[in-house]
Design an enzyme around this catalytic site. Structure first.
Site, PDB file in Angstrom:
ATOM      1  N   PHE A   1       0.742  -1.084   0.177  1.00  0.00           N
ATOM      2  CA  PHE A   1       0.066   0.029   0.030  1.00  0.00           C
ATOM      3  C   PHE A   1       0.915   1.157  -0.007  1.00  0.00           C
ATOM      4  O   PHE A   1       0.507   2.191  -0.688  1.00  0.00           O
ATOM      5  CB  PHE A   1      -0.875   0.015   1.356  1.00  0.00           C
ATOM      6  CG  PHE A   1      -2.288  -0.540   1.124  1.00  0.00           C
ATOM      7  CD1 PHE A   1      -3.326  -0.052   1.590  1.00  0.00           C
ATOM      8  CD2 PHE A   1      -2.288  -1.911   0.289  1.00  0.00           C
ATOM      9  CE1 PHE A   1      -4.569  -0.582   1.516  1.00  0.00           C
ATOM     10  CE2 PHE A   1      -3.519  -2.565   0.303  1.00  0.00           C
ATOM     11  CZ  PHE A   1      -4.726  -1.892   0.736  1.00  0.00           C
TER      12      PHE A   1
ATOM     13  N   HIS B   1      -6.089  -8.311  10.186  1.00  0.00           N
ATOM     14  CA  HIS B   1      -6.895  -7.446   9.339  1.00  0.00           C
ATOM     15  C   HIS B   1      -7.861  -8.297   8.550  1.00  0.00           C
ATOM     16  O   HIS B   1      -8.537  -7.939   7.403  1.00  0.00           O
ATOM     17  CB  HIS B   1      -5.984  -6.502   8.484  1.00  0.00           C
ATOM     18  CG  HIS B   1      -5.308  -5.826   9.112  1.00  0.00           C
ATOM     19  ND1 HIS B   1      -4.173  -5.026   8.742  1.00  0.00           N
ATOM     20  CD2 HIS B   1      -5.606  -4.989  10.343  1.00  0.00           C
ATOM     21  CE1 HIS B   1      -3.739  -4.123   9.325  1.00  0.00           C
ATOM     22  NE2 HIS B   1      -4.443  -4.016  10.631  1.00  0.00           N
TER      23      HIS B   1
ATOM     24  N   CYS C   1     -22.303 -13.234   4.054  1.00  0.00           N
ATOM     25  CA  CYS C   1     -23.642 -12.511   3.777  1.00  0.00           C
ATOM     26  C   CYS C   1     -23.953 -11.709   4.776  1.00  0.00           C
ATOM     27  O   CYS C   1     -24.146 -12.308   6.024  1.00  0.00           O
ATOM     28  CB  CYS C   1     -24.777 -13.401   3.256  1.00  0.00           C
ATOM     29  SG  CYS C   1     -26.393 -12.550   2.950  1.00  0.00           S
TER      30      CYS C   1
ATOM     31  N   CYS D   1     -25.857 -12.764  -1.975  1.00  0.00           N
ATOM     32  CA  CYS D   1     -25.966 -14.134  -1.585  1.00  0.00           C
ATOM     33  C   CYS D   1     -27.184 -14.776  -2.134  1.00  0.00           C
ATOM     34  O   CYS D   1     -28.085 -13.991  -2.860  1.00  0.00           O
ATOM     35  CB  CYS D   1     -26.152 -14.118  -0.001  1.00  0.00           C
ATOM     36  SG  CYS D   1     -26.609 -15.342   0.701  1.00  0.00           S
TER      37      CYS D   1
ATOM     38  N   ASN E   1      13.497  -5.110   7.285  1.00  0.00           N
ATOM     39  CA  ASN E   1      12.782  -4.326   6.287  1.00  0.00           C
ATOM     40  C   ASN E   1      13.722  -3.756   5.444  1.00  0.00           C
ATOM     41  O   ASN E   1      14.724  -3.584   5.626  1.00  0.00           O
ATOM     42  CB  ASN E   1      11.907  -3.374   7.422  1.00  0.00           C
ATOM     43  CG  ASN E   1      10.691  -2.800   6.588  1.00  0.00           C
ATOM     44  OD1 ASN E   1       9.936  -3.453   5.925  1.00  0.00           O
ATOM     45  ND2 ASN E   1      10.452  -1.460   6.512  1.00  0.00           N
TER      46      ASN E   1
ATOM     47  N   ILE F   1      13.012  -9.629   2.712  1.00  0.00           N
ATOM     48  CA  ILE F   1      12.694 -10.466   3.679  1.00  0.00           C
ATOM     49  C   ILE F   1      12.875 -11.841   3.233  1.00  0.00           C
ATOM     50  O   ILE F   1      13.346 -12.871   4.053  1.00  0.00           O
ATOM     51  CB  ILE F   1      11.573 -10.290   4.296  1.00  0.00           C
ATOM     52  CG1 ILE F   1      11.362 -10.954   5.705  1.00  0.00           C
ATOM     53  CG2 ILE F   1      10.204 -10.328   3.580  1.00  0.00           C
ATOM     54  CD1 ILE F   1      10.145 -10.573   6.475  1.00  0.00           C
TER      55      ILE F   1
END
Length: 241
Positions: A35, A121, A129, A150, A213, A231
């Site tokens: 992101f 997350h 539904c 649904c 990192n 990584i």
């Protein structure tokens, strides 16, 4: 640099109580965009900023626009686990790694073979539904057009934590427990700027905090070992995958 990598390898060999805490950088090597990287979602242009689109209120007000963005930019059904995912799965199989705590929603840790995965997350692989609660897999959203529905007519919502939504309390409690008891805590592929997830590091009580990192994080000064680089390569070499 080589000395740092050797130290990581030594710590992994010596410990049977390792916990891993990871973010988007773990999946970028599987071609899932980060992101906040220079070419990530936050630096692309849309009618609305990604953090607006991925908010609960936007999902409620403009569900069709939400799903158009979500399908195009959040779902990567063909992504494969990379060396980082495989290394962690191997450590768990050897009885060394107790848990993977992840901010990612792609399910790649499980695909690599990890079993104790705490998804802070949520996951794009799980959907439900909002009307009747029926569970759906990724295909229900991926293969639908407009708003996924649904069989009862209700809207299908991803089990992903959107902006303005709270994290699952039980998942947080489990993560805190694992981090508090860890001998070695490896933090990787995360800028440690997203709260409350980043605050979990504060529960670590040990003396072997490893940060891996590509860029500097606010926690670097607190770490016992900081390794800069990809990584997948660093963990893969340390574990031998």
């Amino acid at each position: 640099m080589e000395n740092k990598r050797e130290m990581l390898k030594k710590w992994l060999e010596e410990s049977d109580n390792i916990v891993f805490f990871g973010g988007a950088g773990v999946s970028t090597e599987s071609n899932i965009p980060d992101f906040r990287s220079t070419d990530g979602l936050y630096h692309q242009q849309y009618d609305y900023p990604p953090e607006t689109i991925l908010s609960h209120s936007f999902y409620e007000e403009k569900p069709e626009e939400f799903y158009r963005f979500y399908r195009n930019k959040m779902l990567f059904p063909n992504a494969k686990p990379n060396r980082a995912h495989k290394a962690l799965a191997k450590l768990e199989e050897e009885g060394k790694l107790k848990a993977v705590i992840t901010q990612n929603i792609d399910g790649l840790h499980q695909k690599a073979g990890s079993r104790e995965v705490l998804e802070l997350h949520g996951s794009v692989l799980r959907n439900h539904c909002v009307k009747c609660g029926k569970a759906y897999g990724l295909e229900a959203v991926l293969n639908s057009e407009g708003i996924p529905r649904c069989s009862c007519g209700g809207m299908i919502k991803p089990d992903v934590v959107l902006y303005e939504e709270g994290l699952d309390l039980q998942t947080i409690q489990q993560a805190v427990l694992h981090i508090t008891n860890a001998e070695v805590l490896i933090v990787g592929g995360t800028s440690l700027t997203v709260y409350p997830a980043a605050g979990l590091i504060d529960y670590y009580r040990g003396s072997r905090l490893v940060l891996i990192n590509k860029s500097v994080t606010p926690m670097d000064s607190r770490a016992d070992l900081v390794i800069s680089g990809p990584i997948g390569e660093i963990l893969g070499d340390a574990v031998g995958v």
